[in-house]
Design a protein around this motif. Sequence first.
Motif: not given
Length: 75
Positions: A6-8, A11
Amino acid sequence: MSEKIDTSAQFLEFYKKKGDYLVSLSENHFKNKEYKKTLELLNQAYAMYQKGSCTEDMLRTKQKFQEIKDNYFNR
């Protein structure tokens, strides 16, 4: 390799930093009386804040945009 990463959050942080950078860049252009470029940069910053879900920053940027537009372009 089936685990999802999960790179949200990264970002969202990137969009916030990019928006902040564009606002500071627009302030420099405003000081140099480059009002059209200032509006372009504020518009880009607004889009970055929108992508990053930074509601307060979006409102502040929109207000700056409108003030500059009203004061320097509607004559």
